[in-house]
Design a protein around this motif. Structure first.
Motif, PDB file in Angstrom:
ATOM      1  N   SER A 184     -42.435 -83.943 -15.378  1.00  0.00           N
ATOM      2  CA  SER A 184     -43.570 -84.834 -15.656  1.00  0.00           C
ATOM      3  C   SER A 184     -44.424 -84.287 -16.797  1.00  0.00           C
ATOM      4  CB  SER A 184     -44.439 -84.994 -14.410  1.00  0.00           C
ATOM      5  OG  SER A 184     -43.759 -85.707 -13.404  1.00  0.00           O
ATOM      6  N   THR A 185     -44.938 -85.208 -17.594  1.00  0.00           N
ATOM      7  CA  THR A 185     -45.773 -84.827 -18.735  1.00  0.00           C
ATOM      8  C   THR A 185     -47.240 -85.207 -18.539  1.00  0.00           C
ATOM      9  OG1 THR A 185     -45.188 -86.908 -19.834  1.00  0.00           O
ATOM     10  CG2 THR A 185     -43.849 -84.965 -20.363  1.00  0.00           C
ATOM     11  N   ASP A 186     -47.573 -85.779 -17.373  1.00  0.00           N
ATOM     12  CA  ASP A 186     -48.968 -86.120 -17.096  1.00  0.00           C
ATOM     13  C   ASP A 186     -49.531 -85.099 -16.100  1.00  0.00           C
ATOM     14  OD1 ASP A 186     -47.742 -86.796 -14.740  1.00  0.00           O
ATOM     15  OD2 ASP A 186     -48.457 -88.874 -14.694  1.00  0.00           O
ATOM     16  N   ASP A 187     -50.446 -85.514 -15.241  1.00  0.00           N
ATOM     17  CA  ASP A 187     -51.059 -84.567 -14.304  1.00  0.00           C
ATOM     18  C   ASP A 187     -50.322 -84.492 -12.967  1.00  0.00           C
ATOM     19  OD1 ASP A 187     -51.734 -87.074 -13.394  1.00  0.00           O
ATOM     20  OD2 ASP A 187     -53.867 -86.633 -13.098  1.00  0.00           O
ATOM     21  N   THR A 188     -49.124 -85.067 -12.888  1.00  0.00           N
ATOM     22  CA  THR A 188     -48.364 -85.007 -11.643  1.00  0.00           C
ATOM     23  C   THR A 188     -48.157 -83.579 -11.144  1.00  0.00           C
ATOM     24  OG1 THR A 188     -47.237 -87.118 -12.048  1.00  0.00           O
ATOM     25  CG2 THR A 188     -46.138 -85.576 -10.562  1.00  0.00           C
ATOM     26  N   PRO A 189     -47.738 -82.616 -11.998  1.00  0.00           N
ATOM     27  CA  PRO A 189     -47.575 -81.236 -11.507  1.00  0.00           C
ATOM     28  C   PRO A 189     -48.861 -80.646 -10.939  1.00  0.00           C
ATOM     29  CG  PRO A 189     -46.463 -81.510 -13.614  1.00  0.00           C
ATOM     30  CD  PRO A 189     -47.287 -82.747 -13.410  1.00  0.00           C
ATOM     31  N   ASP A 190     -50.008 -80.976 -11.541  1.00  0.00           N
ATOM     32  CA  ASP A 190     -51.284 -80.475 -11.035  1.00  0.00           C
ATOM     33  C   ASP A 190     -51.595 -81.056  -9.657  1.00  0.00           C
ATOM     34  OD1 ASP A 190     -51.729 -78.966 -13.330  1.00  0.00           O
ATOM     35  OD2 ASP A 190     -52.745 -80.614 -14.356  1.00  0.00           O
ATOM     36  N   LYS A 191     -51.212 -82.322  -9.439  1.00  0.00           N
ATOM     37  CA  LYS A 191     -51.451 -82.961  -8.147  1.00  0.00           C
ATOM     38  C   LYS A 191     -50.539 -82.387  -7.066  1.00  0.00           C
ATOM     39  CE  LYS A 191     -53.124 -87.383  -9.997  1.00  0.00           C
ATOM     40  NZ  LYS A 191     -52.823 -88.844 -10.158  1.00  0.00           N
ATOM     41  N   ILE A 192     -49.329 -81.996  -7.455  1.00  0.00           N
ATOM     42  CA  ILE A 192     -48.380 -81.423  -6.494  1.00  0.00           C
ATOM     43  C   ILE A 192     -48.770 -79.999  -6.110  1.00  0.00           C
ATOM     44  CG2 ILE A 192     -45.983 -80.655  -6.185  1.00  0.00           C
ATOM     45  CD1 ILE A 192     -45.103 -82.970  -7.950  1.00  0.00           C
ATOM     46  N   LYS A 193     -49.361 -79.277  -7.040  1.00  0.00           N
ATOM     47  CA  LYS A 193     -49.571 -77.833  -6.888  1.00  0.00           C
ATOM     48  C   LYS A 193     -50.225 -77.430  -5.571  1.00  0.00           C
ATOM     49  CE  LYS A 193     -50.867 -73.786  -9.604  1.00  0.00           C
ATOM     50  NZ  LYS A 193     -51.431 -73.315 -10.896  1.00  0.00           N
ATOM     51  N   PRO A 194     -51.287 -78.113  -5.087  1.00  0.00           N
ATOM     52  CA  PRO A 194     -51.898 -77.688  -3.823  1.00  0.00           C
ATOM     53  C   PRO A 194     -50.959 -77.805  -2.619  1.00  0.00           C
ATOM     54  CG  PRO A 194     -53.378 -79.125  -5.056  1.00  0.00           C
ATOM     55  CD  PRO A 194     -52.046 -79.206  -5.721  1.00  0.00           C
ATOM     56  N   TYR A 195     -49.911 -78.613  -2.744  1.00  0.00           N
ATOM     57  CA  TYR A 195     -48.988 -78.846  -1.635  1.00  0.00           C
ATOM     58  C   TYR A 195     -47.641 -78.150  -1.840  1.00  0.00           C
ATOM     59  CZ  TYR A 195     -52.396 -82.614  -1.297  1.00  0.00           C
ATOM     60  OH  TYR A 195     -53.569 -83.332  -1.231  1.00  0.00           O
ATOM     61  N   GLN A 196     -47.477 -77.530  -2.985  1.00  0.00           N
ATOM     62  CA  GLN A 196     -46.172 -76.989  -3.361  1.00  0.00           C
ATOM     63  C   GLN A 196     -45.717 -75.870  -2.432  1.00  0.00           C
ATOM     64  OE1 GLN A 196     -45.758 -76.481  -7.614  1.00  0.00           O
ATOM     65  NE2 GLN A 196     -44.167 -74.932  -7.361  1.00  0.00           N
ATOM     66  N   LYS A 197     -46.660 -75.138  -1.867  1.00  0.00           N
ATOM     67  CA  LYS A 197     -46.274 -74.042  -0.975  1.00  0.00           C
ATOM     68  C   LYS A 197     -45.601 -74.556   0.288  1.00  0.00           C
ATOM     69  CE  LYS A 197     -50.884 -73.630   1.173  1.00  0.00           C
ATOM     70  NZ  LYS A 197     -51.526 -74.679   0.348  1.00  0.00           N
ATOM     71  N   ARG A 198     -45.853 -75.825   0.656  1.00  0.00           N
ATOM     72  CA  ARG A 198     -45.165 -76.419   1.821  1.00  0.00           C
ATOM     73  C   ARG A 198     -43.732 -76.808   1.486  1.00  0.00           C
ATOM     74  NH1 ARG A 198     -41.979 -77.812   4.556  1.00  0.00           N
ATOM     75  NH2 ARG A 198     -41.969 -79.035   6.471  1.00  0.00           N
ATOM     76  N   ALA A 199     -43.442 -77.069   0.235  1.00  0.00           N
ATOM     77  CA  ALA A 199     -42.099 -77.482  -0.155  1.00  0.00           C
ATOM     78  C   ALA A 199     -41.122 -76.326   0.029  1.00  0.00           C
ATOM     79  CB  ALA A 199     -42.079 -77.964  -1.600  1.00  0.00           C
ATOM     80  N   ASP A 200     -39.985 -76.606   0.648  1.00  0.00           N
ATOM     81  CA  ASP A 200     -38.941 -75.594   0.801  1.00  0.00           C
ATOM     82  C   ASP A 200     -38.191 -75.396  -0.508  1.00  0.00           C
ATOM     83  OD1 ASP A 200     -38.773 -75.109   3.934  1.00  0.00           O
ATOM     84  OD2 ASP A 200     -39.109 -77.243   3.586  1.00  0.00           O
ATOM     85  N   ILE A 201     -38.056 -76.486  -1.254  1.00  0.00           N
ATOM     86  CA  ILE A 201     -37.386 -76.445  -2.557  1.00  0.00           C
ATOM     87  C   ILE A 201     -38.200 -77.275  -3.530  1.00  0.00           C
ATOM     88  CG2 ILE A 201     -35.290 -77.038  -3.853  1.00  0.00           C
ATOM     89  CD1 ILE A 201     -33.736 -76.715  -1.208  1.00  0.00           C
ATOM     90  N   PHE A 202     -38.497 -76.713  -4.687  1.00  0.00           N
ATOM     91  CA  PHE A 202     -39.211 -77.440  -5.738  1.00  0.00           C
ATOM     92  C   PHE A 202     -38.450 -77.257  -7.040  1.00  0.00           C
ATOM     93  CE2 PHE A 202     -42.254 -77.517  -9.267  1.00  0.00           C
ATOM     94  CZ  PHE A 202     -42.774 -78.796  -9.115  1.00  0.00           C
TER      95      PHE A 202
END
Length: 242
Positions: free
Chosen positions: A41-59
């Motif tokens: 993604s080239t918009d703010d999608t990665p920033d929105k995911i970041k607070p929840y990324q630690k819950r992801a088993d695979i990113f």
């Protein structure tokens, strides 16, 4: 150790990705694997995911060739017996959805468990629950489909019959349903809504592309003569301008 369920979320420049992440992380039963596939993604999608990324088993965040290549990438990464495609913008219906569905998957009496779907519009008064028949027959897919956001699919079906076809850009999910039906896959209805599906998105594909894909797909699975002479308004409209 593999889980019974893997939730796969694909996204790219998705304005509602935070709603998806929140609905996954809010589940009272967290006994599932979560795979996020971001198409660089080239918009703010990665920033929105970041607070929840630690819950992801695979990113995974890397360029891909569209929706279905990303979904196939998610399949290859997931280890669950059943897969749910809860893509960017989709949401689980409630914080108890996984808890309510896991008993069905534990029994394992079907290859695909499909639940109902809450259709979400900006105009709240227009929202409704889309229900599905108890028995799925091939004729159902002539003018309808199942919500992949509410469908729990055995991963080994994709091993046996192949992943989502990447020659289709829009209708490959429906094509897989038809492939499964033709091969005797067992479907079972879960009698409650499992997801919320936003109905306000504007397709980035022109209508002629969508129409051409639908016609090609249907011709592969149904006799052309039957399609052209059907009394279903949907098929009459689809083939009338060909």
């Amino acid at each position: 150790m593999s889980k019974l369920l893997s939730i796969i979320t694909i996204c790219k420049n998705e304005p509602f990705i935070e709603s998806t992440c929140q609905s996954v992380c809010a589940q009272i039963n967290q006994n599932f694997e979560w795979v996020i596939v971001d198409g660089a993604s080239t918009d703010d999608t990665p920033d929105k995911i970041k607070p929840y990324q630690k819950r992801a088993d695979i990113f995974v965040s890397e360029p891909d060739n569209g929706i279905y290549p990303a979904m196939n990438k998610g399949i290859s990464q997931a280890s669950g017996k059943y897969l749910l495609f809860l893509n960017g913008g989709d949401m689980l219906y409630s914080d108890q959805t996984v808890a309510n569905v896991l008993p069905y998957l534990n029994k394992g009496r079907a290859d695909v468990f499909y639940g109902d779907s809450f259709r979400l519009f900006e105009d709240k008064s227009a929202c409704f629950i889309k229900t599905y028949p108890e028995v799925i027959q091939k004729s159902f897919f002539l003018d309808n489909t199942l919500a992949h956001q509410s469908s729990f699919i055995r991963k080994d079906l994709f091993v046996k019959f192949g992943g989502y076809r990447e020659d289709f850009k829009i209708v490959s999910d429906k094509e897989r349903w038809l492939c499964f039906v033709d091969n005797g896959v067992k479907f079972s209805h879960i009698p409650f809504p499992c997801s919320c599906f936003r109905m306000n998105g504007v397709s980035r594909f022109p209508s002629q592309t969508l129409r051409a894909e639908k016609i090609k797909m249907l011709k592969e699975y149904y006799p052309e003569e039957m399609l052209r002479h059907s009394n279903l308004p949907y098929l009459q409209a689809l083939f009338s301008r060909e």
